[in-house]
Design an enzyme around this catalytic site. Structure first.
Site, PDB file in Angstrom:
ATOM      1  N   THR A 133       0.824  -1.209   0.000  1.00  0.00           N
ATOM      2  CA  THR A 133       0.000   0.000   0.000  1.00  0.00           C
ATOM      3  C   THR A 133       0.857   1.257   0.000  1.00  0.00           C
ATOM      4  O   THR A 133       2.008   1.234   0.462  1.00  0.00           O
ATOM      5  CB  THR A 133      -0.903   0.008   1.255  1.00  0.00           C
ATOM      6  OG1 THR A 133      -1.559   1.270   1.383  1.00  0.00           O
ATOM      7  CG2 THR A 133      -0.089  -0.228   2.522  1.00  0.00           C
ATOM      8  N   ASP A 134       0.287   2.361  -0.478  1.00  0.00           N
ATOM      9  CA  ASP A 134       0.994   3.640  -0.418  1.00  0.00           C
ATOM     10  C   ASP A 134       1.117   4.161   1.014  1.00  0.00           C
ATOM     11  O   ASP A 134       1.916   5.059   1.294  1.00  0.00           O
ATOM     12  CB  ASP A 134       0.307   4.690  -1.297  1.00  0.00           C
ATOM     13  CG  ASP A 134      -1.142   4.980  -0.916  1.00  0.00           C
ATOM     14  OD1 ASP A 134      -1.657   4.352   0.029  1.00  0.00           O
ATOM     15  OD2 ASP A 134      -1.770   5.829  -1.576  1.00  0.00           O
ATOM     16  N   GLU A 135       0.348   3.598   1.939  1.00  0.00           N
ATOM     17  CA  GLU A 135       0.368   4.086   3.318  1.00  0.00           C
ATOM     18  C   GLU A 135       1.707   3.843   4.015  1.00  0.00           C
ATOM     19  O   GLU A 135       1.995   4.470   5.036  1.00  0.00           O
ATOM     20  CB  GLU A 135      -0.782   3.473   4.113  1.00  0.00           C
ATOM     21  CG  GLU A 135      -2.144   3.905   3.587  1.00  0.00           C
ATOM     22  CD  GLU A 135      -3.297   3.405   4.434  1.00  0.00           C
ATOM     23  OE1 GLU A 135      -3.250   3.551   5.661  1.00  0.00           O
ATOM     24  OE2 GLU A 135      -4.254   2.859   3.849  1.00  0.00           O
ATOM     25  N   TYR A 159      -1.467  -0.331  11.112  1.00  0.00           N
ATOM     26  CA  TYR A 159      -1.640  -1.031   9.841  1.00  0.00           C
ATOM     27  C   TYR A 159      -0.492  -0.737   8.882  1.00  0.00           C
ATOM     28  O   TYR A 159       0.139  -1.658   8.339  1.00  0.00           O
ATOM     29  CB  TYR A 159      -2.967  -0.633   9.186  1.00  0.00           C
ATOM     30  CG  TYR A 159      -3.018  -0.949   7.714  1.00  0.00           C
ATOM     31  CD1 TYR A 159      -2.920  -2.261   7.259  1.00  0.00           C
ATOM     32  CD2 TYR A 159      -3.125   0.064   6.757  1.00  0.00           C
ATOM     33  CE1 TYR A 159      -2.946  -2.567   5.910  1.00  0.00           C
ATOM     34  CE2 TYR A 159      -3.157  -0.218   5.411  1.00  0.00           C
ATOM     35  CZ  TYR A 159      -3.062  -1.538   4.987  1.00  0.00           C
ATOM     36  OH  TYR A 159      -3.074  -1.821   3.640  1.00  0.00           O
ATOM     37  N   LYS A 163       2.441  -3.301   7.316  1.00  0.00           N
ATOM     38  CA  LYS A 163       2.679  -3.511   5.887  1.00  0.00           C
ATOM     39  C   LYS A 163       4.105  -3.116   5.500  1.00  0.00           C
ATOM     40  O   LYS A 163       4.734  -3.760   4.661  1.00  0.00           O
ATOM     41  CB  LYS A 163       1.661  -2.728   5.059  1.00  0.00           C
ATOM     42  CG  LYS A 163       0.252  -3.280   5.118  1.00  0.00           C
ATOM     43  CD  LYS A 163       0.142  -4.700   4.576  1.00  0.00           C
ATOM     44  CE  LYS A 163       0.319  -4.756   3.068  1.00  0.00           C
ATOM     45  NZ  LYS A 163       0.112  -6.137   2.542  1.00  0.00           N
TER      46      LYS A 163
END
Length: 296
Positions: A133-135, A159, A163
């Protein structure tokens, strides 16, 4: 024709990817999913059982994963399985560490053992595609250029941190052991079969039922929105032509604020399913999420 092992393929993005492969390729799919709250087996019920097999199981179960690899001899693993909701990670980070970190490590270990036993073109062509994810990159200022593949990791939620850890493990298994890993980092997905705790389906369902539309803070958090089918096409391309050890960012070039998204949904519903009052009046601003990233 070859067999691909997809983890988490009954979840939102995973299910769309499975459907995409069945509809547009000759691959057979072994779909390994723990079938937690966010999984939706009904989204896969119409698929040809000769080409798609849904197996319930946990990626942390190394013995079961090893058995699956030995039995089905996949040419690739596409790893979607993850806990993915930021609010849930704030309330209970342990589940995210278990699945996203420990589960990814267990899966990498079994993939390495399987790949090490392959020979010739089967070994050369094998791929492990890790979906992220870009997060993991944290938050951008309004005047900053979009994330690229060299952007520094700076996760701000449990989260995102889980990741990021998984991404680092995947990279390390490539650098240390040679496992042909490819990492993709995507922006905010939307589309069919999305679990209704996410922004777009939540707002649609609440608006249709006349319920409040909760918007965090001032609603000015900016996201790049990516239609899930476009994401699936990109993953297929990475699977076909991506280079092991590389990272590929996948975005939709559709940056907008959360509030703009909610306004658009309200206006579309007012047009197509008229109600007695404008649905924008259902919007309620609620206390912002802790550590909420301003812009991806």
């Amino acid at each position: 024709m070859s067999t691909i092992l997809v983890t988490g393929g009954a979840g939102f993005i995973g299910a769309n990817f499975v459907r995409h492969l069945i509809e547009h390729t000759d691959h057979s799919i072994v779909n390994f999913d723990l079938l937690t709250y966010a999984a939706n087996p009904e989204s896969l019920e119409d698929l040809d059982s000769k080409r798609h097999q849904l197996i319930e199981g946990d990626i942390c179960d190394a013995e079961r994963v090893s058995e699956l690899l030995a039995e089905h001899q996949p040419s690739a693993i596409v790893h979607f399985a993850a806990e993915s909701h930021v609010d849930r990670s704030i309330d209970g980070p342990g589940a995210f560490i278990r699945t996203n970190v420990n589960g990814t490590q267990a899966l990498l270990d079994q993939a390495l053992a399987y790949w090490s036993g392959l020979e010739g073109s089967e070994k050369e062509n094998f791929r492990f595609v890790h979906i992220s994810t870009d997060e993991v990159y944290g938050s951008l200022a309004l005047d900053e250029a979009p994330f690229d593949e060299q952007h520094q990791y700076a996760p701000n939620s449990p989260y995102a941190a889980s990741k990021a850890a998984a991404d680092h493990l995947a990279r390390a298994w490539h650098k240390t052991y040679g496992l042909p890993v490819i990492i993709t980092n995507c922006s905010n997905n939307y589309g069919p079969y999305q679990f209704p705790e996410k922004l777009i389906p939540l707002m649609l369902i609440n608006a249709l039922n006349g319920k409040p539309l909760p918007v965090y803070g001032d609603g000015q958090q900016r996201r790049d929105w990516l239609f899930v089918t476009d994401h699936c096409k990109a993953i297929e391309r990475v699977l076909e032509a991506g280079q092991p050890g590389r990272v590929y960012n996948i975005g939709g070039d559709a940056e907008t604020t959360n509030l703009e998204v909610v306004h658009a949904l309200c206006d579309l519903l007012d047009e197509r399913v008229p109600s007695s009052t404008p649905r924008r009046e259902l919007i309620e601003y609620v206390t912002d999420r802790p550590g909420h990233d301003r812009r991806y």
